[in-house]
Design an enzyme around this catalytic site. Structure first.
Site, PDB file in Angstrom:
ATOM      1  N   LYS A   1       0.868   3.817  -3.105  1.00  0.00           N
ATOM      2  CA  LYS A   1       0.706   5.097  -2.752  1.00  0.00           C
ATOM      3  C   LYS A   1       1.768   6.259  -2.882  1.00  0.00           C
ATOM      4  CE  LYS A   1      -3.860   5.310  -1.614  1.00  0.00           C
ATOM      5  NZ  LYS A   1      -4.228   5.792  -2.637  1.00  0.00           N
TER       6      LYS A   1
ATOM      7  N   TYR B   1       0.743  -1.282  -0.148  1.00  0.00           N
ATOM      8  CA  TYR B   1       0.592  -0.231  -0.255  1.00  0.00           C
ATOM      9  C   TYR B   1       0.979   1.569   0.169  1.00  0.00           C
ATOM     10  CZ  TYR B   1      -3.523   3.477   1.813  1.00  0.00           C
ATOM     11  OH  TYR B   1      -4.277   4.485   2.146  1.00  0.00           O
TER      12      TYR B   1
END
Length: 273
Positions: A158, A154
């Site tokens: 990002k 994640y």
């Protein structure tokens, strides 16, 4: 008046992940309040059904080329912009990096990165064809600005979104297309409430002393999509209650953890320390 630049009357904005009552829903509502025609995108038909009938509702899988094209084709002219909301850190995506499996990695990057590029690209192509310029904003995360331990994919995705944002801003500026991102902090959404069990603990490390709301993010998105930010591109706007300002060396009382000298602590905290 400068506040008139917030208005989006006569302009169409696509919002991916508009259903579900979270960030996408709030962004769509804020942009609609400013006068935009909203193209609400979700792959859940029921979530779309719950949205206002004034929206153009598109049930589509934006993880496919066909889904991306269907979204752009459904958008009434003139298209003005895009809000990339789809993403998240699901329970299966949490694990120590030493134990991370390939399917966890691929799943998280699919959810958080790949569609951002190709939906943005499709929208930008339309904006270039219109010769109107426009604005693209992606919901990123503080997990892409600093380390994201135990959800490595994640955080990596990002961080890549932020790099993508800056690169697209440079390439597409010549067409009057602005590309920005919002680094969202700890936000209370319907999905988040399933994993956050203790509200008191969940706001630790946030100087403003609370978790954010989807409306906090929507306000930033309205600024970046509207002409109020007409000279802003390639920017990453933190909306995180000040959490990024407190590095690990600061405790919850904002005192550096390495400071143990009683005289210094007394000067910082007062005579009652």
């Amino acid at each position: 008046m400068i506040t008139d630049r917030l208005r989006l009357d006569g302009r169409t904005v696509i919002v991916s992940g508009a259903g579900g009552g979270g960030i996408g829903t709030s962004c769509a509502a804020a942009l609609a309040e400013a006068g935009a025609t909203i193209v609400a995108v979700d792959r859940d038909a029921q979530r779309l059904a719950d949205l206002p009938d004034t929206y153009v509702k598109v049930e589509a899988d934006i993880f496919t080329a066909e889904g991306v094209q269907s979204v752009v084709d459904a958008a009434p002219a003139p298209l003005h912009g895009l809000v990339n909301v789809v993403g998240g850190s699901l329970p299966p995506h949490w694990a120590p990096a030493l134990d991370y499996a390939r399917d966890q990695w691929d799943s998280s990057l699919d959810l958080n990165l790949h569609h951002v590029m190709f939906l943005s690209q499709a929208v930008a192509r339309k904006l270039v064809e219109q010769n109107t310029g426009g604005s693209i904003t992606t919901i990123a995360s503080t997990g892409g600005v600093v380390a994201a331990p135990f959800h490595v994919a994640y955080g990596t995705a990002k961080a890549a979104v932020l790099g993508l944002t800056r690169t697209l801003a440079l390439e597409w500026g010549q067409y009057g297309i602005r590309v920005n991102a919002v680094a969202a902090g700890s936000i209370t959404t319907p999905r988040a409430t399933k994993t956050v069990q203790d509200p008191a603990l969940s706001k630790r490390g946030v100087p403003l002393g609370r978790r954010g709301t989807p409306d906090d993010i929507a306000a930033a998105v309205l600024f970046l999509i509207s002409d109020l930010s007409a000279y802003t591109t390639g920017a990453v706007l933190p909306v995180e209650g000040g959490a990024l300002q407190r590095i690990a060396l600061f405790d919850d009382d904002n005192v550096p953890v390495h400071v143990t000298n009683p005289d210094i602590l007394g000067r910082i905290k007062g005579s009652n320390a």
